[in-house]
Motif scaffolding. Structure first.
Motif, PDB file in Angstrom:
ATOM      1  N   MET A  43     -51.260 -77.060   7.407  1.00  0.00           N
ATOM      2  CA  MET A  43     -51.388 -75.614   7.497  1.00  0.00           C
ATOM      3  C   MET A  43     -51.391 -75.194   8.954  1.00  0.00           C
ATOM      4  O   MET A  43     -52.110 -75.755   9.763  1.00  0.00           O
ATOM      5  N   PRO A  44     -50.577 -74.198   9.325  1.00  0.00           N
ATOM      6  CA  PRO A  44     -50.706 -73.660  10.672  1.00  0.00           C
ATOM      7  C   PRO A  44     -51.981 -72.847  10.787  1.00  0.00           C
ATOM      8  O   PRO A  44     -52.110 -71.799  10.168  1.00  0.00           O
ATOM      9  N   VAL A  45     -52.930 -73.341  11.554  1.00  0.00           N
ATOM     10  CA  VAL A  45     -54.209 -72.653  11.721  1.00  0.00           C
ATOM     11  C   VAL A  45     -54.189 -71.909  13.041  1.00  0.00           C
ATOM     12  O   VAL A  45     -54.014 -72.516  14.105  1.00  0.00           O
ATOM     13  N   ASN A  46     -54.339 -70.609  12.976  1.00  0.00           N
ATOM     14  CA  ASN A  46     -54.338 -69.770  14.170  1.00  0.00           C
ATOM     15  C   ASN A  46     -55.764 -69.680  14.696  1.00  0.00           C
ATOM     16  O   ASN A  46     -56.616 -69.061  14.073  1.00  0.00           O
ATOM     17  N   ILE A  47     -56.027 -70.343  15.805  1.00  0.00           N
ATOM     18  CA  ILE A  47     -57.374 -70.363  16.370  1.00  0.00           C
ATOM     19  C   ILE A  47     -57.314 -69.883  17.812  1.00  0.00           C
ATOM     20  O   ILE A  47     -56.254 -69.881  18.433  1.00  0.00           O
ATOM     21  N   LEU A  64     -59.313 -77.301   7.042  1.00  0.00           N
ATOM     22  CA  LEU A  64     -58.610 -76.065   6.691  1.00  0.00           C
ATOM     23  C   LEU A  64     -57.118 -76.150   6.985  1.00  0.00           C
ATOM     24  O   LEU A  64     -56.347 -75.299   6.547  1.00  0.00           O
ATOM     25  N   SER A  65     -56.694 -77.170   7.702  1.00  0.00           N
ATOM     26  CA  SER A  65     -55.302 -77.271   8.112  1.00  0.00           C
ATOM     27  C   SER A  65     -54.435 -78.012   7.104  1.00  0.00           C
ATOM     28  O   SER A  65     -53.240 -78.195   7.334  1.00  0.00           O
ATOM     29  N   ILE A  91     -61.143 -76.252  -8.760  1.00  0.00           N
ATOM     30  CA  ILE A  91     -61.689 -76.807  -7.523  1.00  0.00           C
ATOM     31  C   ILE A  91     -61.547 -78.330  -7.501  1.00  0.00           C
ATOM     32  O   ILE A  91     -61.553 -78.958  -6.433  1.00  0.00           O
ATOM     33  N   PHE A  92     -61.384 -78.946  -8.685  1.00  0.00           N
ATOM     34  CA  PHE A  92     -61.284 -80.405  -8.792  1.00  0.00           C
ATOM     35  C   PHE A  92     -59.856 -80.894  -8.998  1.00  0.00           C
ATOM     36  O   PHE A  92     -59.653 -82.062  -9.343  1.00  0.00           O
ATOM     37  N   ARG A  93     -58.860 -80.035  -8.809  1.00  0.00           N
ATOM     38  CA  ARG A  93     -57.484 -80.461  -9.007  1.00  0.00           C
ATOM     39  C   ARG A  93     -57.164 -81.670  -8.130  1.00  0.00           C
ATOM     40  O   ARG A  93     -57.336 -81.633  -6.915  1.00  0.00           O
ATOM     41  N   GLY A  94     -56.739 -82.763  -8.771  1.00  0.00           N
ATOM     42  CA  GLY A  94     -56.398 -83.974  -8.040  1.00  0.00           C
ATOM     43  C   GLY A  94     -57.550 -84.931  -7.798  1.00  0.00           C
ATOM     44  O   GLY A  94     -57.343 -86.029  -7.272  1.00  0.00           O
ATOM     45  N   PHE A  95     -58.777 -84.555  -8.201  1.00  0.00           N
ATOM     46  CA  PHE A  95     -59.943 -85.419  -7.989  1.00  0.00           C
ATOM     47  C   PHE A  95     -59.916 -86.616  -8.943  1.00  0.00           C
ATOM     48  O   PHE A  95     -59.438 -86.516 -10.071  1.00  0.00           O
ATOM     49  N   ASP A  96     -60.488 -87.715  -8.493  1.00  0.00           N
ATOM     50  CA  ASP A  96     -60.770 -88.839  -9.384  1.00  0.00           C
ATOM     51  C   ASP A  96     -62.051 -88.556 -10.167  1.00  0.00           C
ATOM     52  O   ASP A  96     -62.764 -87.591  -9.899  1.00  0.00           O
ATOM     53  N   ASP A  97     -62.356 -89.432 -11.136  1.00  0.00           N
ATOM     54  CA  ASP A  97     -63.554 -89.223 -11.959  1.00  0.00           C
ATOM     55  C   ASP A  97     -64.834 -89.307 -11.141  1.00  0.00           C
ATOM     56  O   ASP A  97     -65.844 -88.680 -11.487  1.00  0.00           O
ATOM     57  N   PHE A 140     -61.413 -78.608   0.173  1.00  0.00           N
ATOM     58  CA  PHE A 140     -61.119 -77.426   0.984  1.00  0.00           C
ATOM     59  C   PHE A 140     -59.749 -76.835   0.656  1.00  0.00           C
ATOM     60  O   PHE A 140     -59.587 -75.613   0.620  1.00  0.00           O
ATOM     61  N   SER A 141     -58.753 -77.680   0.412  1.00  0.00           N
ATOM     62  CA  SER A 141     -57.425 -77.141   0.092  1.00  0.00           C
ATOM     63  C   SER A 141     -57.427 -76.475  -1.276  1.00  0.00           C
ATOM     64  O   SER A 141     -56.772 -75.435  -1.468  1.00  0.00           O
ATOM     65  N   ASN A 142     -58.166 -77.032  -2.252  1.00  0.00           N
ATOM     66  CA  ASN A 142     -58.257 -76.393  -3.565  1.00  0.00           C
ATOM     67  C   ASN A 142     -58.990 -75.057  -3.473  1.00  0.00           C
ATOM     68  O   ASN A 142     -58.609 -74.074  -4.120  1.00  0.00           O
ATOM     69  N   TRP A 143     -60.061 -75.025  -2.686  1.00  0.00           N
ATOM     70  CA  TRP A 143     -60.784 -73.757  -2.508  1.00  0.00           C
ATOM     71  C   TRP A 143     -59.856 -72.709  -1.900  1.00  0.00           C
ATOM     72  O   TRP A 143     -59.757 -71.583  -2.403  1.00  0.00           O
ATOM     73  N   LEU A 144     -59.142 -73.079  -0.849  1.00  0.00           N
ATOM     74  CA  LEU A 144     -58.243 -72.128  -0.206  1.00  0.00           C
ATOM     75  C   LEU A 144     -57.138 -71.658  -1.145  1.00  0.00           C
ATOM     76  O   LEU A 144     -56.805 -70.473  -1.184  1.00  0.00           O
ATOM     77  N   ASN A 145     -56.585 -72.575  -1.906  1.00  0.00           N
ATOM     78  CA  ASN A 145     -55.454 -72.227  -2.760  1.00  0.00           C
ATOM     79  C   ASN A 145     -55.879 -71.403  -3.974  1.00  0.00           C
ATOM     80  O   ASN A 145     -55.403 -70.283  -4.174  1.00  0.00           O
ATOM     81  N   TYR A 146     -56.807 -71.954  -4.771  1.00  0.00           N
ATOM     82  CA  TYR A 146     -57.110 -71.347  -6.067  1.00  0.00           C
ATOM     83  C   TYR A 146     -58.135 -70.224  -6.004  1.00  0.00           C
ATOM     84  O   TYR A 146     -58.103 -69.315  -6.840  1.00  0.00           O
ATOM     85  N   PHE A 147     -59.036 -70.265  -5.045  1.00  0.00           N
ATOM     86  CA  PHE A 147     -60.130 -69.292  -5.033  1.00  0.00           C
ATOM     87  C   PHE A 147     -60.046 -68.299  -3.869  1.00  0.00           C
ATOM     88  O   PHE A 147     -60.788 -67.329  -3.854  1.00  0.00           O
TER      89      PHE A 147
END
Length: 305
Positions: free
Chosen positions: A1-5, A58-59, A179-185, A285-292
């Motif tokens: 992700m391009p993060v503008n800081i 976040l990147s 929030i758990f997309r792609g998580f293992d058990d 963090f990527s799931n939070w940014l994407n889905y929520f």
């Protein structure tokens, strides 16, 4: 992700060495897209370290992010140069009329105080309340998670007999939650705290959902308001050496502290840490940014309510 800081933020050079794409304000202005606006209220003592840890996570997405670092007006950091705070941080009063797609509120070294005895409690609860109408989704970490649950839902905290310190295995209570997309058990996350919240208190509140917990570390993730609030009791953002630095710092002070559990190879502080949480942290963090955040926020940030 391009993060503008902000230009010249110390995190930039470290992240570039890790091949993480960050951009300054000039580069960002050349991209014809609306960036996600993220506010970070950084309450951790080593602010530059925390900035780097959070930007690193976040990147990990194709979205562009614009970050504002926020500070408590009535509190002076003892561990970060005042020049850094002046250059890169804004008082809440300066941003209170803005809307943000997402917000992260970090932990703080005040967990053994009663909430009302924390010097900046009135200001931080004002920020908590503000976030509900000015932010699409807010991510509370460690002490901030406990404080947010107490402020909004009257969930108490309890003093632990021994610091919960180490890397612990966690399970999913709702594996189909986005929030758990792609998580293992099972997944791992670091914890470093002297207090806890209890499942039985949370279960009494119908507005709260326990999404993840640990047999050793207890409740880990609580969701409220359909994902507009996440409360995370651990420190998934920690870098590989953070627990090691905390342990050696406390040993040098003569503090009574146990070796962080499940952290060093063979539980030997002379050996390197066994890092088992970075995959989970990046997904979290990527799931939070994407889905929520991204998929939930209005196109015009000023329409957030």
């Amino acid at each position: 992700m391009p993060v503008n800081i902000p230009d010249k933020l110390p995190a930039i050079e470290q992240l570039k060495r890790e091949n993480i794409f960050v951009m300054d304000s000039l580069q960002a202005s050349m991209q014809d897209i609306r960036p996600l606006k993220i506010a970070i209220l950084n309450l951790m003592p080593l602010k530059i370290t925390t900035e780097t840890d959070l930007i690193r996570l976040l990147s990990n997405s194709p979205l562009q992010i614009e970050i504002d670092f926020i500070k408590i007006k009535g509190h002076t950091s003892k561990n970060t140069p005042i020049e850094h705070m002046i250059a890169f941080y804004k008082n809440f009063d300066k941003i209170k009329d803005q809307k943000y797609d997402g917000m992260i509120i970090t932990g703080a070294p005040v967990e053994q105080f009663e909430y009302e005895d924390v010097s900046y409690w009135p200001e931080i609860t004002k920020i908590f309340d503000w976030a509900r109408t000015h932010v699409t989704s807010t991510f509370y970490i460690c002490w901030a998670a406990q404080a947010g649950l107490y402020h909004f839902y009257d969930i108490p905290k309890y003093q632990l007999d021994q610091k919960k310190f180490g890397v612990f295995e966690h399970t999913l209570n709702d594996p189909l939650n986005s929030i758990f997309r792609g998580f293992d058990d099972v997944f791992y996350a670091p914890h470093s705290r002297h207090t806890e919240i209890k499942r039985e208190d949370i279960e009494k509140c119908p507005d709260l959902t326990i999404l993840s917990e640990s047999e050793e570390a207890g409740v880990y993730m609580v969701m409220a308001r359909n994902g507009r609030e996440f409360f995370i009791t651990g420190h998934s953002e920690y870098a590989p050496n953070t627990l090691d630095q905390e342990y050696k710092r406390d040993i040098a002070k003569g503090a009574s502290i146990e070796v962080p559990q499940n952290y060093y190879r063979d539980n030997d502080p002379k050996k390197a840490p066994l890092v088992r949480w970075r995959g989970h942290a990046n997904l979290l963090f990527s799931n939070w940014l994407n889905y929520f955040v991204y998929q939930a926020t209005p196109f015009n940030a000023q329409d957030i309510h």
